[in-house]
Each structure stands twice: as structure tokens, then as C-alpha cells.
Design an enzyme around this catalytic site. Sequence first.
Site, mmCIF file in Angstrom:
data_model
loop_
_atom_site.group_PDB
_atom_site.id
_atom_site.type_symbol
_atom_site.label_atom_id
_atom_site.label_comp_id
_atom_site.label_asym_id
_atom_site.label_seq_id
_atom_site.Cartn_x
_atom_site.Cartn_y
_atom_site.Cartn_z
ATOM 1 N N HIS A 40 45.276 59.865 36.791
ATOM 2 C CA HIS A 40 46.183 60.893 36.296
ATOM 3 C C HIS A 40 45.871 61.187 34.827
ATOM 4 O O HIS A 40 45.072 60.478 34.187
ATOM 5 C CB HIS A 40 47.641 60.442 36.449
ATOM 6 C CG HIS A 40 47.935 59.147 35.747
ATOM 7 N ND1 HIS A 40 48.106 59.046 34.384
ATOM 8 C CD2 HIS A 40 48.055 57.886 36.229
ATOM 9 C CE1 HIS A 40 48.327 57.802 34.052
ATOM 10 N NE2 HIS A 40 48.303 57.060 35.159
ATOM 11 N N GLY A 44 42.674 57.455 30.960
ATOM 12 C CA GLY A 44 41.520 56.965 30.213
ATOM 13 C C GLY A 44 40.187 57.485 30.704
ATOM 14 O O GLY A 44 39.145 57.179 30.127
ATOM 15 N N LYS A 45 40.203 58.336 31.731
ATOM 16 C CA LYS A 45 38.939 58.757 32.334
ATOM 17 C C LYS A 45 38.103 59.635 31.395
ATOM 18 O O LYS A 45 36.883 59.464 31.300
ATOM 19 C CB LYS A 45 39.176 59.437 33.681
ATOM 20 C CG LYS A 45 40.052 60.660 33.677
ATOM 21 C CD LYS A 45 40.324 61.129 35.101
ATOM 22 C CE LYS A 45 41.059 62.466 35.116
ATOM 23 N NZ LYS A 45 42.378 62.401 34.455
ATOM 24 N N SER A 46 38.730 60.575 30.678
ATOM 25 C CA SER A 46 37.965 61.426 29.752
ATOM 26 C C SER A 46 37.510 60.640 28.528
ATOM 27 O O SER A 46 36.422 60.895 27.982
ATOM 28 C CB SER A 46 38.807 62.637 29.323
ATOM 29 O OG SER A 46 38.910 63.562 30.392
ATOM 30 N N GLU A 165 35.912 66.979 34.383
ATOM 31 C CA GLU A 165 36.864 67.954 34.929
ATOM 32 C C GLU A 165 36.201 69.328 35.078
ATOM 33 O O GLU A 165 36.822 70.371 34.856
ATOM 34 C CB GLU A 165 38.109 68.065 34.038
ATOM 35 C CG GLU A 165 38.861 66.762 33.838
ATOM 36 C CD GLU A 165 39.758 66.401 35.015
ATOM 37 O OE1 GLU A 165 39.672 67.084 36.054
ATOM 38 O OE2 GLU A 165 40.520 65.443 34.905
#
Length: 278
Positions: A40, A44-46, A165
Amino acid sequence: MNQLISIENVSFRYDDQKQFALKDVNLKVYEGEWLAIVGHNGSGKSTLAKMLNGLHFPESGTVRVGEYLLSEETVWDIRSKIGMVFQNPDNQFVGTTVEDDVAFGLENHGVPHLQMVERVIHSLDRVQMGEFLNQEPHHLSGGQKQRVAIASVVALEPDIIILDEATSMLDPKGRQEVLKTINEIKKDRNLTVISITHDLEEAAQADRMVVLNQGEVYKEGLPKEIFRLEDDLIALGLDVPFTLKLAKALKKNGFNSEKRYLVEEDLVKDLWTYHLNK
């Protein structure tokens, strides 16, 4: 499979925050695979994607890309191995024409002119945009812009492409066009793809998935394994692919299949067989 990226015990937080954006993350990426990193907003993904490209450095732990350990001394060597495609393709355009835009990165890397022209044409042909060579970027559709952004990265011949993204602003048709293009290039060049996304239908097409939650690795596995955790994913603010939800609803109406449908074509095929056998 050859290990291409190694992330060991990595933690990171932004200067103005007490909470860690990444906390003790351990992750391997292998040559030629498609890895989807999902979570979500704020998971921390970006932040992780930017760290792989040397835009952030770990507060603790290590990041290794190929033979290089991430540091201020090696960051440009690492960036030469990685190409990034961002969410908004307009932020990547710098040229007045499609040709100029794809050539920009090659000029900065000192690629000889004849070789540069060849790479520009070849990379645009790879993404089915060769006929738009002299077109102004702002006249293109969203999907076409993103394919030009991909061509700009492919022309640099990186070992790894990170999609940050990259399909989130596209309509379903544009999203499928971009994913199909990336998949074809991946197979042709044994490219390693890392997809940073919250779209689990996109992630379902990957070879492997990592779920991040509050800066930590929550779960790692094959898409079919991850999607067995349907209730857990929903609790994390994520969703499951439409094909899984549809198959579940159809099961209540007599469509008896234990398969977990991640690909729309597989569900359509089995539904047609079920219809013929009724």
C-alpha cells in the site's frame, strides 16, 4: 539462476521522520526474472526502488548490484546497469521530438552518432513506436508516452529495468500494451524487471512477488502462493486480481474449479469448456 541484486539488513528513514521507511529488509533479485514488489502507499516500495538506483543510501545494511556495493563511489556504475521508468512519462521527456528524447540519454553517455541513430530506431521499433520518430511527445496518448519512456531506457541497454508505478496512470488498454512490451523485451534480452506497484493484476504476471508492509518484507513467493493470502492482502489495504474474485463468485453458481486464475485467458477458456459441458 545468477543473483543480480542483494539487499541485506537494509534500514532507512528520511531526515524529518522518526519511523523507518525501510526496516531490516533482506531481498535477492535474480538475473532474467520479473519481480513484483507490492504494498500500500507508504509501505516502502518506492523508497526501495530509489535506493536501488542510488537516490537513497541505507542507514544500515548493504545493497549490492552486480559486482558493485552501493556507495557514493560506485553509484554511477550501478546506475549504468539500471534503467527506471516512472509513474508519469511527462516527467521523463526532455526532447522536442520522440527521436530527440530517446537520443538524449545516449548523447549523455557519449555513444557515437551512427550507433546512437541505430539504437534510437531499434528501441522505438521494439515498442511499436518507430512511426512516431518525428512526433512531438505531447501529442501522444498516455500509453504511447510510456512506451517512448521505455524505449529511452531500453536504448541505454541496462541489465535491469525498474517500473516505479509505471502503469498506474494508464487505462486498462494502455496498461496491457506497456506490460506486453516489457515482457517481450525481457524475453528477447534476458532482461531483469522489477515492478514497483500496488496493482495486483500487474503483479500477477510476474515470476515472483514480494509484499512490503510498513517498511518490512511481509511475504515473499510465487504469485499463486501470495494470492492464497487473500484475507491478509485485503487487511493490508491491497486487493486481489479481478479474475480471482470473479472465479470465486462463479463458484457459488456451479462453476466448480479449484484453480486460482491469475490470467484472464485461462478463466475464459475454462468457462467456455464448462459452458459446453453443461
